[in-house]
Design a protein around this motif. Structure first.
Motif, short mmCIF file in Angstrom:
data_model
loop_
_atom_site.label_atom_id
_atom_site.label_comp_id
_atom_site.label_asym_id
_atom_site.label_seq_id
_atom_site.Cartn_x
_atom_site.Cartn_y
_atom_site.Cartn_z
N GLY A 56 -34.93 16.15 59.43
CA GLY A 56 -34.55 16.29 58.02
C GLY A 56 -33.67 17.51 57.86
N TRP A 57 -33.43 17.90 56.62
CA TRP A 57 -32.63 19.11 56.40
C TRP A 57 -32.91 19.71 55.04
CZ3 TRP A 57 -30.51 14.20 55.98
CH2 TRP A 57 -29.86 13.88 54.79
N THR A 58 -32.54 20.98 54.92
CA THR A 58 -32.58 21.66 53.63
C THR A 58 -31.21 22.29 53.41
OG1 THR A 58 -34.95 22.05 53.67
CG2 THR A 58 -33.65 23.60 52.37
N ALA A 59 -30.66 22.08 52.21
CA ALA A 59 -29.36 22.66 51.86
C ALA A 59 -29.59 23.78 50.84
CB ALA A 59 -28.44 21.59 51.27
N ILE A 60 -29.20 24.99 51.22
CA ILE A 60 -29.38 26.13 50.30
C ILE A 60 -28.03 26.80 50.06
CG2 ILE A 60 -30.69 28.24 49.82
CD1 ILE A 60 -32.81 27.38 51.71
N PRO A 61 -27.48 26.64 48.88
CA PRO A 61 -26.16 27.23 48.60
C PRO A 61 -26.21 28.76 48.61
CG PRO A 61 -26.90 25.78 46.80
CD PRO A 61 -28.05 25.94 47.72
N LYS A 62 -25.10 29.35 48.99
CA LYS A 62 -25.02 30.83 49.02
C LYS A 62 -25.16 31.43 47.61
CE LYS A 62 -22.09 30.76 53.08
NZ LYS A 62 -22.34 29.29 53.25
N GLY A 90 -19.00 21.38 47.67
CA GLY A 90 -19.00 22.82 47.96
C GLY A 90 -20.19 23.28 48.80
N ILE A 91 -20.87 22.35 49.45
CA ILE A 91 -21.95 22.72 50.37
C ILE A 91 -21.35 22.74 51.78
CG2 ILE A 91 -24.17 21.98 51.36
CD1 ILE A 91 -24.49 22.97 48.52
N GLU A 92 -21.52 23.88 52.47
CA GLU A 92 -20.88 24.03 53.78
C GLU A 92 -21.88 23.89 54.91
OE1 GLU A 92 -19.27 27.90 53.41
OE2 GLU A 92 -17.94 27.30 51.75
N LYS A 125 -22.83 20.98 65.00
CA LYS A 125 -22.11 19.72 64.73
C LYS A 125 -22.88 18.87 63.73
CE LYS A 125 -19.97 16.94 67.90
NZ LYS A 125 -19.89 16.38 69.27
N LEU A 126 -24.21 18.83 63.90
CA LEU A 126 -25.02 18.02 62.98
C LEU A 126 -25.03 18.65 61.58
CD1 LEU A 126 -26.90 15.68 62.38
CD2 LEU A 126 -28.82 17.04 63.25
N ARG A 127 -25.09 19.97 61.54
CA ARG A 127 -25.07 20.64 60.22
C ARG A 127 -23.76 20.31 59.50
NH1 ARG A 127 -26.25 26.86 61.31
NH2 ARG A 127 -26.96 26.93 59.14
N GLY A 128 -22.67 20.34 60.27
CA GLY A 128 -21.36 20.03 59.68
C GLY A 128 -21.29 18.58 59.23
N ALA A 129 -21.85 17.69 60.06
CA ALA A 129 -21.79 16.25 59.72
C ALA A 129 -22.61 15.97 58.46
CB ALA A 129 -22.31 15.42 60.89
N ILE A 130 -23.76 16.64 58.31
CA ILE A 130 -24.57 16.45 57.09
C ILE A 130 -23.80 16.97 55.87
CG2 ILE A 130 -26.67 17.23 55.89
CD1 ILE A 130 -28.12 17.02 58.60
N ALA A 131 -23.22 18.16 56.03
CA ALA A 131 -22.48 18.75 54.90
C ALA A 131 -21.35 17.81 54.46
CB ALA A 131 -21.94 20.12 55.30
N SER A 132 -20.60 17.28 55.43
CA SER A 132 -19.46 16.46 55.01
C SER A 132 -19.89 15.06 54.55
CB SER A 132 -18.41 16.37 56.13
OG SER A 132 -19.01 15.81 57.26
N THR A 133 -20.95 14.51 55.16
CA THR A 133 -21.35 13.14 54.78
C THR A 133 -22.01 13.11 53.41
OG1 THR A 133 -21.78 12.67 57.11
CG2 THR A 133 -22.69 11.10 55.51
N TYR A 134 -22.96 14.04 53.20
CA TYR A 134 -23.76 13.94 51.97
C TYR A 134 -23.28 14.86 50.85
CZ TYR A 134 -26.92 11.08 54.70
OH TYR A 134 -27.44 10.07 55.46
#
Ligand SMILES: Cc1ncc(COP(=O)(O)O)c(C=O)c1O
Length: 464
Positions: free
Chosen positions: A318-324, A154-156, A140-149
């Protein structure tokens, strides 16, 4: 078997002497002739206490990690703490104000701590208890970060890895890329990129004459180039650490500049590690994420944090976003290897902290974080006005909680020491962020309002 301890000292023993602790009174002497530590040798040390009483200490046969030994002095912020403590010993009655280390000071909004308290109490119930969570974090948190930031970038959800803070992920990313890559950093910049690279073994030794490590590309960022490197002079590296808004200069790269950076990475086949830990402080139309730049998903990943948005420096999230789309030269996804490292060296962020993260991203939480950021931005204005009114050239502040003040021709550590000695205000010497920071001091806007106002008063008295 562990090496045995030899108590007697051979007569020819004191051939070489080295200091064991930076400023401690314990000195260690080691025979280089007789006891070069081969596998079977007994390592013998004679310790010389300042009182000249002789003692023998036990040492293991384990050699020190040569990469750690390369690190120049201490990490910047512990060194500042050390100097602050020494100052407090010297002036026990002084009211020391810290605008140095960049730690947050305002309480975490109640809407966020309430969610953490609730989650915490749930852990005391059979229904609410949970142990290890997914290493990658709560879905849920991963999804919320993806949609908020990253709303329409195109980051899922599956591209987001929740962490215990951006600094920890910097080191995990270094494990992903290993020792055989060459890195570039802005100069000046947040020291963790360079230090973790040194520890990883990516660099040469520290070269005192230029104040740089060998095999790192330092991309100079100063007022002359608008704090954005002249990429036409930067050689290719595998990895480019890029922090925007930058710590310490407070400067945020524009869309045009980031477009150039992405193109530069693409031309060179490099990967950008983009640190957006201060993105919420941006007031102008500079991009909040590298993924706002077309094509960035093929050459960049992004690290970020709740530390400076919600006062989570102690909570840790924190988080790290790594696109496919981000692939190694062999076509394998970077995210796959990062996942492997995360699963090996991390067991997931605290479930209580993650509940706090979800609350941060509720509509009430977002408003509360905006208020916290707004408060620090008002502090920033006070600091900018203070130094501007004193005639200094002042940079940053607009898009970051840091103000970068120029003291041309002076050493940063000297200015730091003068300000501390005469006003009891702790700042950060710019040279601690790289040789390009020499002559500057960073002033942090993290502080209670009355302390910011008091610091401003004292600085005005000092420099009037
Ligand atoms: C640019 C930058 N990145 C990362 C961090 C560390 O953030 P965290 O508290 O999430 O580890 C900091 C902290 O000051 C920072 O300035």
């Amino acid at each position: 078997m562990a090496s045995s301890l030899q108590l007697s000292t051979p007569p020819h023993f004191s051939s070489k002497r080295s200091s064991l602790f930076a400023d401690g009174g314990l000195k260690i002497t080691r025979s280089s002739k007789l006891f070069l530590p081969s596998k079977s040798d007994v390592l013998v040390c004679r310790c010389v206490a300042t009182s000249s009483t002789e003692k023998t200490v036990y040492t293991t046969k384990v050699p020190r990690n040569a990469n750690i030994a390369k690190l120049n002095a201490g990490y910047l912020f512990p060194e500042i703490s050390r100097r602050r403590s020494a100052h407090m010993l010297k002036y026990p009655d002084a009211q020391v104000i810290s605008l140095g280390i960049g730690d947050t000071t305002e309480p975490i909004p109640d809407v966020i701590t309430s969610a953490m308290a609730t989650r915490s109490h749930e852990l005391s119930t059979f229904e609410g208890y949970s142990g290890y969570g997914a290493e990658q974090g709560d879905k849920k948190l991963r999804g919320a970060i993806a949609s908020t930031y990253y709303g329409d970038l195109g980051i899922e959800e599956s591209d987001i890895f929740i962490s215990d803070g951006a600094k920890c992920d910097i080191s995990r990313l270094q494990l992903v890329f290993g020792a055989n890559v060459r890195i570039a950093v802005q100069d000046p910049t947040y020291p963790a990129y360079v230090d973790s690279g040194v520890i990883m073994g990516q660099t040469g030794s520290f070269q005192k004459d230029v104040e740089k490590y060998g095999n790192i590309e330092y991309m100079r960022c100063n007022p002359d180039n608008g704090f954005f490197p002249d990429l036409s002079t930067v050689p290719r590296t595998d990895i480019i650490f890029f922090c925007s808004p930058n710590n310490p200069t407070g400067s945020a790269a524009s869309r045009k500049q980031l477009t150039q950076l992405v193109q530069f990475a693409k031309d060179n086949g490099s990967i950008i590690i983009y640190d957006s830990a201060y993105a919420m402080y941006i007031s102008d139309d500079s991009p909040r994420s590298i993924f706002e730049i077309p094509g960035a998903k093929e050459v960049a990943l992004e690290i970020s944090s709740f530390s400076k948005y919600a006062g989570f420096t102690g909570v840790r999230l924190g988080w790290t976003a790594i696109p496919k789309e981000l692939l190694f030269s062999d076509g394998l996804p970077v995210a796959k290897d990062f996942n492997r490292i995360v699963c090996t060296s991390f067991n997931g962020a605290s479930n209580i902290a993650q509940a706090g993260g979800l609350a941060c991203l509720s509509s009430e939480g977002l408003k509360a974080m905006g208020d916290v950021v707004g408060f620090y931005k008002e502090n920033t204005e006070i600091i900018v006005d203070t130094f501007t009114s004193l005639g200094f050239n002042v940079y940053g502040g607009k898009n970051a909680p840091y103000v970068w003040v120029h003291f041309p021709g002076r050493s940063s550590w000297d200015v730091f020491a003068e300000i501390l000695e005469k006003t009891h205000v702790v700042t950060t010497p710019g040279s601690g962020f790289g040789p390009g920071g020499e002559g500057f001091v960073r002033v942090s806007a993290f502080g209670h309002r009355e302390n910011i106002l008091e610091a401003s008063k004292r600085l005005k008295q000092l420099f009037k």
